[in-house]
Design a protein around this motif. Structure first.
Motif, PDB file in Angstrom:
ATOM      1  N   GLN A 469      -4.331  35.725  -6.945  1.00  0.00           N
ATOM      2  CA  GLN A 469      -3.755  36.680  -8.028  1.00  0.00           C
ATOM      3  C   GLN A 469      -3.241  37.773  -7.209  1.00  0.00           C
ATOM      4  O   GLN A 469      -3.729  38.087  -6.033  1.00  0.00           O
ATOM      5  CB  GLN A 469      -4.967  37.373  -8.865  1.00  0.00           C
ATOM      6  CG  GLN A 469      -5.442  36.304  -9.922  1.00  0.00           C
ATOM      7  CD  GLN A 469      -6.418  36.778 -11.027  1.00  0.00           C
ATOM      8  OE1 GLN A 469      -7.164  37.891 -10.528  1.00  0.00           O
ATOM      9  NE2 GLN A 469      -6.435  36.373 -12.150  1.00  0.00           N
ATOM     10  N   LYS A 545       3.505  31.220 -13.417  1.00  0.00           N
ATOM     11  CA  LYS A 545       4.441  32.358 -12.878  1.00  0.00           C
ATOM     12  C   LYS A 545       3.444  33.579 -12.906  1.00  0.00           C
ATOM     13  O   LYS A 545       3.524  34.353 -12.081  1.00  0.00           O
ATOM     14  CB  LYS A 545       5.605  32.409 -13.581  1.00  0.00           C
ATOM     15  CG  LYS A 545       6.720  31.155 -13.141  1.00  0.00           C
ATOM     16  CD  LYS A 545       8.020  31.531 -13.621  1.00  0.00           C
ATOM     17  CE  LYS A 545       9.127  30.387 -13.350  1.00  0.00           C
ATOM     18  NZ  LYS A 545      10.256  30.801 -13.813  1.00  0.00           N
ATOM     19  N   ASP A 546       2.723  33.692 -14.164  1.00  0.00           N
ATOM     20  CA  ASP A 546       1.863  34.986 -14.380  1.00  0.00           C
ATOM     21  C   ASP A 546       0.464  34.473 -14.336  1.00  0.00           C
ATOM     22  O   ASP A 546       0.032  34.011 -15.400  1.00  0.00           O
ATOM     23  CB  ASP A 546       2.401  35.531 -15.806  1.00  0.00           C
ATOM     24  CG  ASP A 546       1.790  36.819 -16.021  1.00  0.00           C
ATOM     25  OD1 ASP A 546       0.883  37.564 -15.222  1.00  0.00           O
ATOM     26  OD2 ASP A 546       2.030  37.530 -17.303  1.00  0.00           O
ATOM     27  N   ASN A 548      -1.931  36.455 -14.610  1.00  0.00           N
ATOM     28  CA  ASN A 548      -2.937  36.970 -15.573  1.00  0.00           C
ATOM     29  C   ASN A 548      -3.085  36.385 -16.854  1.00  0.00           C
ATOM     30  O   ASN A 548      -3.929  36.832 -17.699  1.00  0.00           O
ATOM     31  CB  ASN A 548      -2.309  38.449 -15.656  1.00  0.00           C
ATOM     32  CG  ASN A 548      -2.798  39.271 -14.493  1.00  0.00           C
ATOM     33  OD1 ASN A 548      -3.697  39.018 -13.741  1.00  0.00           O
ATOM     34  ND2 ASN A 548      -1.842  40.020 -14.124  1.00  0.00           N
ATOM     35  N   SER A 563      -5.728  36.864 -21.633  1.00  0.00           N
ATOM     36  CA  SER A 563      -5.494  37.692 -20.509  1.00  0.00           C
ATOM     37  C   SER A 563      -6.510  38.121 -19.680  1.00  0.00           C
ATOM     38  O   SER A 563      -7.590  38.251 -20.398  1.00  0.00           O
ATOM     39  CB  SER A 563      -4.432  38.927 -20.942  1.00  0.00           C
ATOM     40  OG  SER A 563      -4.197  39.747 -19.892  1.00  0.00           O
TER      41      SER A 563
END
Length: 704
Positions: A469, A545-546, A548, A563
């Motif tokens: 992260q 890609k994200d 979170n 999330s």
């Protein structure tokens, strides 16, 4: 009964009947089954009664029915037999005539034979009947003393004939033709003779050592015999030495062909006081390293064609084999003209050994730095099927034995290699414990463990994964966390500091059938209350890609989009499965598409923006345990259910799988994993085997 002189020789009975006893009853002793014996006995008994002396009868009385009665004075075998005999009618009449005698004894005067005075007296003569011969076989042997016999005369004549035969013209030797005995065929069943080819490889070092051992043996024997004193005196020394030397050379010439005999002689010469250092040699690190390299070389020789096929390299073969294969390929090409060869799976080898036999393969994971290192977890999914657990690290270079073995009393349900520190292996167990091992060390003790942590999971850990992260806004500063999901409804992240610190990312809760977000709709009146508000988690997948954003599959069949910034509510909920969701994975080429499988026999392709299924596949009526996207095409994925493994190519067909590989009877497929750099597929089953298949004749991958 009278003899020749007229004297009464009638046998006197030892039994005297008592006249006061009742009449004897007939017995079953004289039935039809023993009629012959009974008739003989009755005849003899009646004969005895008729010839009985009147003086021995005693007093008799007449009964109401006109029959005489006798009593017993003693108990004997004759008494028991007499009771069961029935008296004949004429006997009763005969005995009735004596009742007028008033008990006076009767004396019968001796009478001469042939002049009976009383008509009631009968004479009986006992004798033997004539013998009847059914078969007579005279004996063929007689005694030598008995000269009058016919056999002795015949023997004497034969002896005389044999003596006169030699040199006599009256006797001529001739051949006689007789009937040959009928041949007989006899079959005997025996075991088949098994032939085996065995050989021994001899190197130059073996020849050199054997030659030196022979010379050393000759020199040591000569020196010992030369220095030893002769027991008969010194004048016998020189000849004895020469003679012993010749004998020893003859012994060497005769026994030099046997290497084992020479080695035994050398071993016998070793002094007993010498210390054995074999155990110390086996513990040397250098010796173990040499054995390790030797094992690698042997495995390369054994599995060279299969490893070459796995790495998509040419296989080294002899010239003759190469020519034969070229001819076969040419013939196949001629037959294939106008037809296409279907895609298939060819099995190369399987990772299995005696330690993993019978265990269920629960998870697979590649090492992030070494593509040849594979981690395999062994553990059962069911509560009643729990056995011992095992985590093994296999190398492609040695498919016969794992490099590391980490045993556990609990089943292994999930494992994964670290990204930043590839030597760390995280293992999740059925009892909710998370352990971290260092695969560089040969010790099988974990370096980190959550068994004593108060924040550990209370249920089985179904999935475990290392995630990187971003820490800052630039994206260069990243930290690695360990994320786990458990049946207790918690999604936790573990951070390595002094130990493993736990932080909850999400508490999964059950949702109503009509709500898409947690808490978006108010509870309706009369709605049935839930037994537990916690929804057991089964799997998760972070966005490529994200990091979170992640997806979480639950036991109730829902997939929640969550999330890391919110731990109280879901971003979206995807409803389509009717059973527990076992696997969720993002497409590596299309970031907005993900794939899921469930216990409801279905495989569904989803789009991130749409909460309804995009494509649904129900090829069989079996539970689908695992799915995986191909690393080389966005259209190809693999699915493993209880009965078979399926390879789907969405560009060719969305109705039928491209390749189907059926499992053996009694075996279930549990996990699938694509190789990173080759066209191979790894499949784990319920028998502890991880099979490696090569994908052949696959269609050309299109641009994603």
């Amino acid at each position: 009964v009278f003899d020749n002189d007229g004297v009464d020789v009638t046998p006197r009975p030892l039994y005297h009947p008592d006249p006061l006893t009742g009449t004897a009853k007939p017995s079953k002793l004289l039935t039809s089954q023993e009629g012959s014996l009974g008739s003989e006995f009755i005849s003899s008994y009646s004969l005895y009664q008729n010839t009985l002396n009147p003086s021995m009868l005693g007093q008799f009385t007449r009964s109401a029915i006109g029959s005489s009665t006798v009593s017993k004075s003693s108990i004997s075998t004759t008494e028991s037999i007499a009771e069961v005999l029935e008296e004949p009618l004429f006997k009763r009449e005969r005995l009735a005539s004596f009742t007028g005698l008033s008990g006076a004894p009767l004396e019968a005067a001796p009478r001469r034979r042939g002049t009976p005075k009383d008509k009631n007296i009968f004479n009986f003569f006992l004798g033997d009947s004539n013998a009847v011969l059914f078969l007579r076989m005279p004996a063929g042997l007689t005694t030598a003393v008995h000269e009058s016999g016919d056999q002795c005369q015949r023997n004497k004549k034969y002896d005389t004939l044999c003596k006169n035969r030699a040199g006599n013209d009256l006797y001529v030797e001739r051949m006689m033709q007789t009937f040959n005995g009928a041949p007989k065929h006899k079959d005997v069943q025996c075991d088949r003779i098994v032939m085996e080819d065995k050989g021994i490889m001899s190197t130059a070092w073996d020849l050199y050592d054997s030659y030196n051992a022979l010379e050393l043996l000759c020199s040591s024997a000569g020196i010992e015999r030369a220095l030893s004193p002769h027991p008969l005196g010194p004048h016998w020394a020189a000849p004895t030495r020469v003679r012993l030397g010749l004998d020893w050379l003859q012994f060497i010439d005769s026994e030099a062909s046997s290497l084992m005999d020479i080695e035994n002689v050398i071993l016998n010469k070793i002094p007993e006081d010498e210390v054995d250092h074999s155990e110390a040699i086996l513990k040397l690190d250098r010796f173990r390293q040499d054995l390790f390299f030797m094992e690698r070389v042997l495995m390369e020789n054994i599995f060279q064609p299969k490893l070459a096929a796995y790495r998509q390299l040419p296989v080294f073969k002899d010239e003759e084999e190469a020519e034969e294969e070229v001819k076969k390929e040419e013939e196949e090409e001629t037959h294939r003209e106008g037809s296409t060869v279907p895609a298939n799976l060819e099995r190369l080898w399987s990772f299995s050994c005696d330690v993993t036999k019978g265990l269920n393969v629960s998870s697979l994971s590649w090492n992030k730095a070494n593509p040849d290192l594979l981690a395999v977890g062994y553990g059962h999914f069911g509560f009643k099927e729990q056995k011992r657990g095992l985590a093994c690290c296999w190398s492609i270079k040695n498919p016969m034995w794992p490099e590391r073995i980490y045993p556990s009393p609990f089943g292994v349900t999930a494992l994964d290699f670290s990204i930043g520190t590839p030597n760390l292996l995280a293992v999740g167990y059925y009892n909710g414990t998370v352990s971290v091992y260092n695969v560089q060390s040969t010790v099988n003790i974990p370096v980190l463990d959550t068994s004593e942590s108060p924040q550990k999971h209370l249920g089985p850990i179904w999935q475990l994964q290392w995630i990187e992260q971003d820490r800052g806004t630039t994206g260069d500063d990243k930290r690695e966390i360990l994320v786990s999901i458990s049946a207790d409804g918690r999604i936790c992240k573990w951070v390595i500091r002094k130990g493993l610190d736990c932080h909850d990312l999400m508490h999964l809760k059950r949702t109503a059938a009509g709500s898409n977000r947690k808490g978006s709709d108010k509870e309706k009146k009369g709605e049935a209350a839930l037994i537990s508000r916690q929804a057991p988690g089964m799997c998760f997948a972070f966005h490529p890609k994200d990091t979170n954003i992640y997806l979480a599959g639950t036991e109730e069949g829902h997939i929640h989009k969550c999330s890391c910034s919110y731990n109280e509510q879901y971003l979206d909920t995807y409803r389509g499965h009717k059973g527990p969701v076992y696997k969720v994975t993002w497409n590596p080429f299309c970031p907005d598409v993900f794939l899921s499988c469930s216990a409801d026999w279905g495989v569904i392709i989803w789009q991130q923006e749409n909460t309804r299924p995009f494509l649904t596949f129900y090829p069989t009526t079996h539970v689908v345990y695992d799915v995986a996207w191909s690393p080389k095409s966005s259209y190809i994925f693999a699915a493993a259910n209880e009965s078979r493994v399926e390879i789907w190519d969405l560009h060719i067909s969305t109705l039928d799988p491209l390749i189907v590989n059926v499992a053996n009877p009694g075996i279930k497929f549990t996990t699938v994993l694509f190789a990173k750099e080759t066209d191979c597929l790894l499949v784990g089953d319920s028998d502890g085997q991880v099979a490696v298949y090569e994908l052949r004749n696959m269609p050309v991958a299109l641009d994603s």
